[in-house]
Every structure is written in structure tokens, then in C-alpha cells.
Scaffold this motif. Structure first.
Motif, PDB file in Angstrom:
ATOM      1  N   TYR A 183       0.850  -1.193   0.000  1.00 46.55           N
ATOM      2  CA  TYR A 183       0.000   0.000   0.000  1.00 46.55           C
ATOM      3  C   TYR A 183       0.884   1.241   0.000  1.00 46.55           C
ATOM      4  O   TYR A 183       1.721   1.424   0.888  1.00 46.55           O
ATOM      5  CB  TYR A 183      -0.880   0.036   1.247  1.00 46.55           C
ATOM      6  CG  TYR A 183      -2.081  -0.877   1.196  1.00 46.55           C
ATOM      7  CD1 TYR A 183      -3.243  -0.484   0.531  1.00 46.55           C
ATOM      8  CD2 TYR A 183      -2.076  -2.111   1.831  1.00 46.55           C
ATOM      9  CE1 TYR A 183      -4.357  -1.313   0.494  1.00 46.55           C
ATOM     10  CE2 TYR A 183      -3.184  -2.941   1.804  1.00 46.55           C
ATOM     11  CZ  TYR A 183      -4.323  -2.537   1.130  1.00 46.55           C
ATOM     12  OH  TYR A 183      -5.419  -3.354   1.099  1.00 46.55           O
ATOM     13  N   GLY A 184       0.694   2.087  -1.023  1.00 49.95           N
ATOM     14  CA  GLY A 184       1.459   3.315  -1.129  1.00 49.95           C
ATOM     15  C   GLY A 184       2.728   3.114  -1.939  1.00 49.95           C
ATOM     16  O   GLY A 184       3.600   2.344  -1.535  1.00 49.95           O
ATOM     17  N   ASP A 208      -2.642   2.380  -4.502  1.00 47.65           N
ATOM     18  CA  ASP A 208      -2.399   3.783  -4.176  1.00 47.65           C
ATOM     19  C   ASP A 208      -3.619   4.576  -4.619  1.00 47.65           C
ATOM     20  O   ASP A 208      -4.540   4.017  -5.227  1.00 47.65           O
ATOM     21  CB  ASP A 208      -1.118   4.271  -4.887  1.00 47.65           C
ATOM     22  CG  ASP A 208      -0.483   5.487  -4.197  1.00 47.65           C
ATOM     23  OD1 ASP A 208      -1.181   6.510  -4.060  1.00 47.65           O
ATOM     24  OD2 ASP A 208       0.697   5.406  -3.806  1.00 47.65           O
ATOM     25  N   CYS A 228      -5.935   1.389  -8.330  1.00 46.72           N
ATOM     26  CA  CYS A 228      -6.080   2.768  -7.856  1.00 46.72           C
ATOM     27  C   CYS A 228      -7.386   2.900  -7.085  1.00 46.72           C
ATOM     28  O   CYS A 228      -8.470   2.659  -7.629  1.00 46.72           O
ATOM     29  CB  CYS A 228      -6.052   3.732  -9.038  1.00 46.72           C
ATOM     30  SG  CYS A 228      -5.930   5.475  -8.548  1.00 46.72           S
ATOM     31  N   THR A 269       1.591   3.784   4.039  1.00 45.76           N
ATOM     32  CA  THR A 269       0.953   5.102   3.965  1.00 45.76           C
ATOM     33  C   THR A 269       0.738   5.739   5.334  1.00 45.76           C
ATOM     34  O   THR A 269       0.780   6.961   5.458  1.00 45.76           O
ATOM     35  CB  THR A 269      -0.410   5.017   3.260  1.00 45.76           C
ATOM     36  OG1 THR A 269      -1.367   4.391   4.126  1.00 45.76           O
ATOM     37  CG2 THR A 269      -0.314   4.239   1.954  1.00 45.76           C
TER      38      THR A 269
END
Length: 376
Positions: A183-184, A208, A228, A269
Motif C-alpha cells: 500500500y502506497g 495507491d 487505484c 501510507t
């Protein structure tokens, strides 16, 4: 020795939010067990940016002028008494954390948890320890690491953020054949992808909210597939937020064709909704590694984690990782790693570098990932 007789060097000093000044300071000789390093390259980090923008990073406020920067490499120019393993002219990576080496955490090899840690460029302790955005730096020799011959200064500056992911991977016991979700996909998330690939992960995918960054991750081989997250208004209640996290997780897993989830989830994140999603997207018996920092207190679907035996683990900085990080950077196994460095500035233009990093996009519309400051 009188300061009048000493040479001077340039130093980028933070006095308060967005108040960064390049000054001249005297260069003092290294003390016992220190080496002096001519800093060549420093990568700007998210924590540096928080200090620059707000004069603080979380609870840690700047209480005196502070030199930022902690992702760095350079050349030894002098050694102090007692230094045996380094010589002038040697290229080194600078490990920014100075630990006591005597407490229980240090003697057990977990020095990242040392209560006496002085981390260069951090305002966590006072007086602050200055960082690497300067021409010369005296630093304890035991946290200076010789570079492999085929490792550049810029690559060596990446050893610091890379160490964060090596440490997290070790805590997760990440091994060949496991599937990984990240994640991120800022610099840390991309390095998480790179480390997972280098360890032989069977599949590495990424999520993301920024399609441009996801495209970069996929095109450059960091992730084989991306998702996304759709934009949404802030949830009005905790129950609504938890429901959305579960629904978004199901949508992402459907997109990836992996309804069972992933063996290891790297959460880079620090955003509460994403941390909640990470629990749902881990496979039963899998692991969630919390790497990103951004939300002080988080509501988690703990019953979901408990019933599915999903382990949620924290990961803080790193310990005993620099030799492995430098070897990995020199090995060529981290495909396209140099593309993380998108912009470069001389030390005199450090303020421009921070302003660009804060915008996330340059004047030509190009994405900003890692900004490198060249001191020498």
C-alpha cells in the motif's frame, strides 16, 4: 584550536517552518572514535519534509536550529584517535542513528529501540543531533559503512530507506514464493516492492490513490499489477469507515484475482482507512507490516484479524541492515532502482528541493519521488 584557524563549509540549517538558511560554519577535526566525512549525496525524506514544512514531525518540535538530512554517503577526509577500520579517501554510507551499544536492546541486536538513540536530523532529543545537509560531518566511525566498489554515492544514500524495508522484511520473515501487496508507492513503497522482488516473491502488487505513481511502479517492474483506489468523501462515522475499508478491500482483491488475499502486506501510507484495508487483504494466517506513520490512534477490525490469525506487526527504522542494503544495491538485483531519484539540487538550493518535494510535481508536470541534494 581557534575557530579563526579552521576551514569553513556550507550547512543548510532549519530555523522554523520553511525557514531554511545556508550558512558557513567552521569545520572542526574529528574527536575520539569519529571520522570526518565530506558528504556527497543526501536524499530528502518525508520526515525531513515534515520538519521543513511545519517545524516539527509529530510530537517532536524543533527547539534550536537543526541541520536536516539522514540518507547520505560521502568520502572520509580525516579520522580521529582510535579509528582503525577507516582511512581518508574511503567511500562510506552514513548510518544516522547513534546508539549507546550498552543497553539491553543494543546488546540483543535491536538497537533501533535504544532509549538513548540520537538520530541525526531528528528533534526527538535535545540538544538535537545535526544531519547530513552540510559539506563536512564528524560522525562515530562504528556507524560508517564502506561502500562496495560498484555502489555509487546516490545508491548508497538509498541504503537508509532501503534498510527500513530490509528490517520490515526480516520481521515478516518474507521468503521466496510468497505473495506481497504494498500500500502506497512513494519511495518507501517502491523500495518495499523492490525488496520483495529481490527475495523471490511469487507476485508483487500495489495499491495507491495516485494513478501516475502506480503506472510508474508497473512500467518499471516494481509491481506486476496495480489498483487505484477511487476518490471518496471522508466517512462520517467509524462504522462507515470500517465498512468502506472492507468493500474497497474486496474490490481490490477481485481486481487482482486473489480473493484469499496476500501472504505479506506492507502498509506504507500510515493512513487509517488503508491500515484497516490491510487487515482484510492479508490472507488467513498472513502478516501485515505497519511501516508508514501518519495516524496516531487507529481503529482496527481486530476481530477480523484475530479470527483469521492475521499478525499485525510494527516496524521501526532498522538494525544491522546497512551491509545487506549496500550489497543489495551493488548487486544489480534492484531493477530500475536509480529511477527513484527524480530530481537533484546543489546544497545551496536545498530550499528549492524541499519546496519541490512538497508539491509532488515539477514545473513540467513530472512526478517527484526522491530528491537528492549534492553537497560536494
Amino acid at each position: 584550536m581557534s575557530p579563526v584557524a579552521l576551514p569553513s563549509h556550507s550547512v543548510a540549517v532549519l530555523y522554523g517552518p520553511k525557514d531554511l538558511r545556508v550558512e558557513q560554519r567552521s569545520v572542526w577535526p574529528p574527536s575520539q572514535n569519529q571520522a570526518q566525512v565530506a558528504v556527497v549525496s543526501t536524499g530528502l525524506c518525508g520526515s525531513d519534509l515534515h520538519y521543513y514544512m511545519h517545524g516539527r514531525n509529530g510530537d517532536f518540535a524543533v527547539r534550536a536550529p537543526l541541520v536536516l538530512g539522514h540518507e547520505a554517503a560521502g568520502i572520509v577526509t580525516a579520522v580521529g584517535p582510535g579509528v582503525k577500520h577507516l582511512v581518508p579517501g574511503q567511500r562510506v554510507a552514513i548510518e544516522a542513528g547513534i546508539y549507546c551499544r550498552t543497553c539491553d536492546f543494543c546488546t540483543k541486536g535491536r538497537y533501533n529501540l535504544c532509549k538513548s538513540m540520537r538520530f541525526c536530523s531528528s528533534a526527538a532529543v535535545f540538544p538535537h543531533a545535526d544531519g547530513t545537509l552540510q559539506g563536512r560531518m564528524n560522525h562515530p566511525s562504528f556507524v560508517l559503512h564502506p561502500l562496495p566498489d560498484n555502489c555509487s554515492f546516490e545508491q548508497a544514500a538509498l541504503a537508509e530507506p532501503l534498510s527500513v524495508l530490509i528490517h520490515a522484511s526480516r520481521r515478516a520473515n518474507l521468503s521466496s514464493g510468497q505473495s506481497v501487496l504494498v500500500y502506497g508507492v512513494g519511495a518507501i513503497g517502491l523500495l518495499a516492492c523492490a525488496v520483495a522482488n529481490s527475495l523471490g516473491a511469487s507476485r508483487v502488487v500495489a495499491i495507491d490513490i495516485n494513478q501516475t505513481r502506480l503506472d510508474f511502479a508497473r512500467v518499471n517492474g516494481f509491481a506486476s499489477q496495480t489498483f487505484c483506489l477511487p476518490p471518496a468523501d471522508r466517512a462520517k462515522t467509524t462504522d462507515e469507515q470500517l465498512r468502506r475499508a472492507k468493500e474497497n478491500s474486496q474490490a481490490a482483491l477481485a481486481e487482482f484475482g486473489s480473493s484469499a488475499g496476500f501472504d505479506v502486506v506492507f502498509e506504507c501510507t500510515g493512513a487509517e482507512p488503508v491500515i484497516q484495508m490491510s487487515v482484510h487483504t492479508a490472507i488467513a494466517g498472513g502478516k501485515v507490516m505497519l511501516i508508514g506513520m501518519g495516524t496516531r490512534n487507529v481503529v482496527l477490525p481486530l476481530s477480523t484479524a484475530a479470527l483469521r490469525e492475521v499478525d499485525i506487526q510494527g516496524s521501526f527504522r532498522y538494525a544491522n541492515t546497512y551491509p545487506a542494503a549496500l550489497a543489495l544495491l551493488a548487486s544489480g538485483k534492484l531493477k530500475n532502482i536509480e529511477k527513484l531519484i527524480t530530481h537533484r539540487f546543489p546544497l545551496q538550493e536545498t530550499k528549492r528541493g524541499f519546496d519541490l518535494l512538497s508539491r509532488g510535481q515539477d514545473e513540467d508536470g513530472n512526478m517527484v519521488l526522491k530528491v537528492m541534494i549534492e553537497s560536494s
